[in-house]
Scaffold this active site. Structure first.
Site, PDB file in Angstrom:
ATOM      1  CD  GLU A  48      10.747  22.301  -6.563  1.00 52.33           C
ATOM      2  OE1 GLU A  48       9.986  22.920  -5.801  1.00 52.33           O
ATOM      3  OE2 GLU A  48      10.568  21.102  -6.884  1.00 52.33           O
ATOM      4  CD  GLU A  91      17.119   6.225  -7.937  1.00 54.65           C
ATOM      5  OE1 GLU A  91      17.235   6.809  -6.845  1.00 54.65           O
ATOM      6  OE2 GLU A  91      18.054   6.108  -8.754  1.00 54.65           O
ATOM      7  CG  ASN A 104       0.998  -6.231   7.361  1.00 50.89           C
ATOM      8  OD1 ASN A 104       0.905  -6.374   6.138  1.00 50.89           O
ATOM      9  ND2 ASN A 104       0.026  -5.727   8.077  1.00 50.89           N
ATOM     10  NE  ARG A 145      -4.939 -16.077   6.200  1.00 53.91           N
ATOM     11  CZ  ARG A 145      -5.572 -15.252   7.033  1.00 53.91           C
ATOM     12  NH1 ARG A 145      -6.174 -14.167   6.558  1.00 53.91           N
ATOM     13  NH2 ARG A 145      -5.585 -15.503   8.324  1.00 53.91           N
ATOM     14  CB  SER A 170      10.149   2.663  -5.858  1.00 51.34           C
ATOM     15  OG  SER A 170       9.386   3.643  -5.166  1.00 51.34           O
ATOM     16  N   GLY A 198       9.039   0.686  -2.275  1.00 45.50           N
ATOM     17  CA  GLY A 198      10.263   0.157  -2.867  1.00 45.50           C
ATOM     18  C   GLY A 198      11.259  -0.262  -1.807  1.00 45.50           C
ATOM     19  CB  SER A 199      12.104   1.082   1.538  1.00 47.39           C
ATOM     20  OG  SER A 199      12.572   2.326   1.085  1.00 47.39           O
ATOM     21  CG  HIS A 207       9.993   6.406  -8.031  1.00 42.92           C
ATOM     22  ND1 HIS A 207      10.519   5.320  -7.395  1.00 42.92           N
ATOM     23  CD2 HIS A 207      10.619   7.484  -7.503  1.00 42.92           C
ATOM     24  CE1 HIS A 207      11.417   5.711  -6.512  1.00 42.92           C
ATOM     25  NE2 HIS A 207      11.496   7.022  -6.562  1.00 42.92           N
TER      26      HIS A 207
END
Length: 396
Positions: free
Chosen positions: A334, A167, A253, A224, A188, A61-62, A193
């Site tokens: 958590e 998200e 890339n 290409r 992402s 996702g970044s 996710h």
């Protein structure tokens, strides 16, 4: 092995079963593991799922955010330029901001709404002037922005709208999929996710020129992967011999693997069930927390896909956030900060070109008194009631 017991309520859990494992093994056994037919099939299916004309799969996702920003600089004429302003919400993940700064844009931070955690629309309107080239809207934790209002503000000023939907796969505003309101929307497919290819991301767009630029930038800036007739470059005079190694844009890339795409196809088939379960869990949890003093849950806009449960302690709270999260941990729940909190308070800001931020009281509240709890992809039934009771007791 440590022998440590699994938490009662983890931040995230795997969405895979045997189907994903079989799909991955089949790709490995085929020997065709680099970007190919399965990636193309995933892109078609993903575009159909969200109602976009084009989808471009990448390795995170970044990376999707990086390409979304980059492509605006290579249109004819360019839709963004170095030295212009990019307006961003003060609460988001780091890689909403980094590509903007890396391409020379000046960050202008806007406060979030204390309830929705998305843009404070009045603050957004005040932030828009002739210096602004880009608004990067973020749909935080499954919650879509009010895109009727956001688009009205940016389109009247000729500002490019990007949409960070990393998200919020499965969310909708006015019946339309979040992630499809901007010139480019990003997603992402990281482990935690709505669907997971372990690492992965997607850009979607309805714009043919942007689609072709995204394809070139994803893989070295070469031609290409472009159709013969495209919006980036004329065909090479020497035919395919030259076309396979012709570079026309300063690309990267960021290609995904066939393994990720094969897993993604299995996950997309399960997405409606995942989102339905998350919404059912949220309805139960939010109802249980509605009258609890001292804590505020995220206010839904449109139809959230409820990535998780963001909570912010209010002035009525009798315990600090540190005390609350310690009590949660003791009961097997958590938690973590809400995304990256008020990002203007992160040390990396010293390395990012930005305007001095205005007062950001809602983002500060998130930073100082907010915490986040996960939401599983399956209906949790009575476990939600137990979770709500633990949170209620922790808040005091």
């Amino acid at each position: 092995m440590s022998g440590r017991a699994a938490p009662f309520w983890p931040l995230a859990a795997s969405t895979w079963d045997g189907a994903e494992r079989r799909a991955a093994i089949a790709v490995i056994e085929s020997g065709e593991t680099t970007m190919g037919a399965r990636v193309a099939a995933f892109e078609v299916r993903f575009a159909e799922t969200v109602g976009a004309r084009h989808a471009v799969m990448v390795n995170s996702g970044s990376s999707a955010n990086l390409l979304a920003v980059a492509c605006l600089f290579f249109t004819d004429p360019p839709r963004a330029r170095a030295g212009a302003v990019a307006v961003v919400p003060a609460v988001s993940w780091a890689t909403t901001y980094f590509p903007l700064a890396q391409y020379g844009l000046i960050l202008r931070f806007v406060d979030v709404d204390a309830g929705t955690l998305n843009f404070d629309l009045a603050a957004l309107e005040r932030a828009l002037d002739h210096d602004v080239a880009v608004v990067f809207a973020v749909n935080l934790l499954g919650n879509p922005n009010d895109f009727d209002a956001v688009r009205r503000l940016v389109e009247a000023r000729g500002i490019a709208l990007l949409e960070d939907n990393c998200e919020s796969l499965g969310a909708t505003w006015g019946g339309r999929a979040a992630g499809t309101f901007g010139a480019v929307g990003t997603f992402s497919t990281f482990f935690s996710h709505h669907i997971s290819t372990m690492e992965g991301g997607v850009c979607v767009t309805d714009d043919e020129e942007l689609h072709h630029i995204l394809l070139a930038l994803r893989a070295h800036g070469w031609t290409r992967d472009l159709p013969r007739s495209n919006r980036v470059a004329e065909p090479a005079q020497g035919g395919d011999f030259h076309e396979l190694y012709r570079f026309v844009l300063p690309g990267y890339n960021l290609r995904p693997t066939e393994v990720a795409a094969a897993i993604g196809l299995e996950q997309l088939a399960k997405l409606p069930g995942f989102v339905a379960a998350r919404r059912a869990n949220a309805a139960r949890f939010v109802a249980a927390m509605a009258d609890v003093p001292g804590v505020r849950t995220q206010k839904e806009l449109g139809e959230s896909s409820w990535f998780g449960f963001a909570l912010t302690l209010t002035g009525q709270a009798t315990r600090s956030r540190e005390e609350v999260v310690a009590r949660l941990a003791a009961d097997g729940v958590e938690s973590r900060p809400i995304v990256a909190g008020n990002f203007t308070r992160q040390p990396v800001m010293a390395r990012l070109r930005h305007e001095p931020p205005p007062p950001l009281p809602a983002a500060d509240a998130v930073h100082e008194r907010g915490f986040y709890i996960g939401n599983p992809h399956h209906e949790a039934d009575d476990a939600i009631d137990r979770l709500a009771k633990i949170v209620q007791d922790a808040v005091g």
